[in-house]
Design an enzyme around this catalytic site. Structure first.
Site, PDB file in Angstrom:
ATOM      1  CG  HIS A  14      -3.362  -5.489  11.279  1.00 17.17           C
ATOM      2  ND1 HIS A  14      -4.417  -6.399  10.645  1.00 17.17           N
ATOM      3  CD2 HIS A  14      -2.755  -6.518  12.599  1.00 17.17           C
ATOM      4  CE1 HIS A  14      -4.455  -6.304  11.544  1.00 17.17           C
ATOM      5  NE2 HIS A  14      -3.635  -7.542  12.219  1.00 17.17           N
ATOM      6  N   GLY A  16       0.073  -8.081   6.579  1.00 19.63           N
ATOM      7  CA  GLY A  16       0.561  -7.949   4.827  1.00 19.63           C
ATOM      8  C   GLY A  16       1.873  -7.332   4.908  1.00 19.63           C
ATOM      9  CE1 TYR A 139      -2.867  -1.333  -6.125  1.00 20.01           C
ATOM     10  CE2 TYR A 139      -0.665  -0.629  -7.574  1.00 20.01           C
ATOM     11  CZ  TYR A 139      -1.405  -1.013  -6.051  1.00 20.01           C
ATOM     12  OH  TYR A 139      -0.854  -1.573  -5.047  1.00 20.01           O
ATOM     13  CG  HIS A 182       4.258  -7.916  -6.671  1.00 19.80           C
ATOM     14  ND1 HIS A 182       4.354  -7.619  -5.824  1.00 19.80           N
ATOM     15  CD2 HIS A 182       3.663  -7.160  -8.026  1.00 19.80           C
ATOM     16  CE1 HIS A 182       2.989  -6.425  -5.695  1.00 19.80           C
ATOM     17  NE2 HIS A 182       2.663  -6.375  -7.242  1.00 19.80           N
TER      18      HIS A 182
END
Length: 377
Positions: A14, A16, A139, A182
């Site tokens: 919660h 993130g 992943y 990212h």
């Protein structure tokens, strides 16, 4: 199945990027019985701790937004971490949700689950049809296992677990770490710092690295710079990440096409699915195989915009937003990753949700957030 406003909803992750946005979206809709735990309070990789948490809290619904994530560099260097940690988290949370009779679960994956040479745009049905992109294969395999766990529990036990596969996300509370963030937040930070260095604005540079210290391994020694470091040390470490006064070097050629979705819109789509979509809505029962068996598979839902932009165009958009008049260089010796990753969002649209925020507005919002809040990651 309907969740009432008093239903207890556990949002794993919660704090993130997506989890915090889902938490806020639920609260804005009047769902106030929310449960969250920080990593320090609950290690989701610890099966005993997770079981104890479920024993004590008995949530009605679960949003599994917690994951170990990162960009190309991190995925290449820490392959074991990405598959091991994500499999552990999923095994524990989904398993305990089943044991404790959780009524609804939403699992968040990623569109990196699709093959490297997937048809464009990528429909849900192209899953497992050809090899994955090498750089993020561990992943992706973990996320495929997660969605298949949801699918399999639903088929065998009649649970109501839905898996959503978001495209590349960006937004408030994003990760701006120079090694494992990212592409979009990384470019914002790099171009911002190159501009500050070019203007000789050392106050801004020191503020930035003080809020988000930057590390570099030199042999057996780890060099870490923050706002108290010397200019020479800061320049040396930033150069390693392609940041110089008025010059930014980015990985690859800039040719790959990418789709980006504002994280708060991903949250809205996720909550829409959590509240309005059941497992039975996610597949077509009329499809049978040669033996006459109905194959229930690929029940996950793509979440994206259905629109794409090249990495080079994105860099130019960020450059314009920041007002950077320096040079952007491309290091073609570094990997590009998958060249195209556009999602087919017809299933999502048929379930009643469409995006609203386009990429230029999103970049403007994120840079404003970055300048104003500068939350440490």
């Amino acid at each position: 199945m309907t969740l009432g406003k008093n239903s207890k909803i556990f949002v794993a992750g919660h704090h993130g990027l997506v989890g915090s946005a889902i938490w806020n979206n639920l609260k804005s809709r009047g769902y106030t019985n929310l449960v969250g735990r920080t990593h320090q309070e609950l290690d989701l990789m610890d099966p005993v701790a997770v079981r104890q948490f479920f024993d004590e809290e008995q949530p009605d619904a679960v949003v599994l937004a917690a994951a170990h994530v990162g960009g190309i560099m991190a995925n290449l260097q820490y392959r074991a971490d990405f598959i091991y940690q994500n499999l552990q988290i999923q095994q524990n949370v989904i398993g305990e949700s089943w044991r404790h009779g959780v009524k609804k679960l939403l699992f968040l994956g990623s569109t990196c689950i699709y093959p490297r040479e997937a048809p464009q745009p990528m429909p849900e049905d192209c899953l497992l049809t050809s090899p994955l992109e090498y750089t993020n294969e561990p992943y992706a395999i973990a996320k495929i296992a997660g969605l298949k766990m949801c699918e399999s529990f639903n088929i065998q036990y009649g649970t109501n677990y839905i898996a959503v596969m978001p495209t590349n996300l960006y937004g408030p509370n994003d990760n701006f770490h120079l090694e494992n963030s990212h592409v979009l937040p990384a470019m914002i930070r790099k171009i911002h710092l190159a501009k500050c260095l070019g203007e000789g604005d050392w106050d801004a540079v020191r503020k930035d690295v003080n809020l988000r210290p930057v590390s570099l391994r030199e042999g057996d020694r780890m060099v870490r710079v923050d706002g108290e470091s010397t200019e020479q040390d800061i320049l040396r470490v930033l150069l390693h990440y392609g940041i110089e006064p008025n010059v930014v070097t980015l990985w690859g050629t800039g040719r790959p096409m990418r789709e980006f979705l504002w994280s708060e819109e991903m949250a809205d789509a996720s909550v829409h699915v959590l509240l309005n979509v059941d497992f039975k809505d996610t597949y077509d029962t009329s499809v049978k195989n040669a033996d006459g068996i109905t194959e229930i598979r690929n029940c996950h839902i793509n979440v994206g915009t259905g629109k794409e932009i090249s990495i080079r165009q994105l860099a130019e958009l960020i450059q314009k937003e920041i007002g950077f008049e320096g040079e952007i260089r491309w290091d073609a010796t570094k990997p590009d990753g998958t060249l195209k990753k556009l999602t087919d969002v017809k299933k999502l649209h048929s379930l009643g949700w469409h995006h609203k925020i386009e990429i230029d507005e999103g970049v403007h919002r994120l840079y404003d957030w970055y300048k104003e809040f500068r939350v440490k990651n």
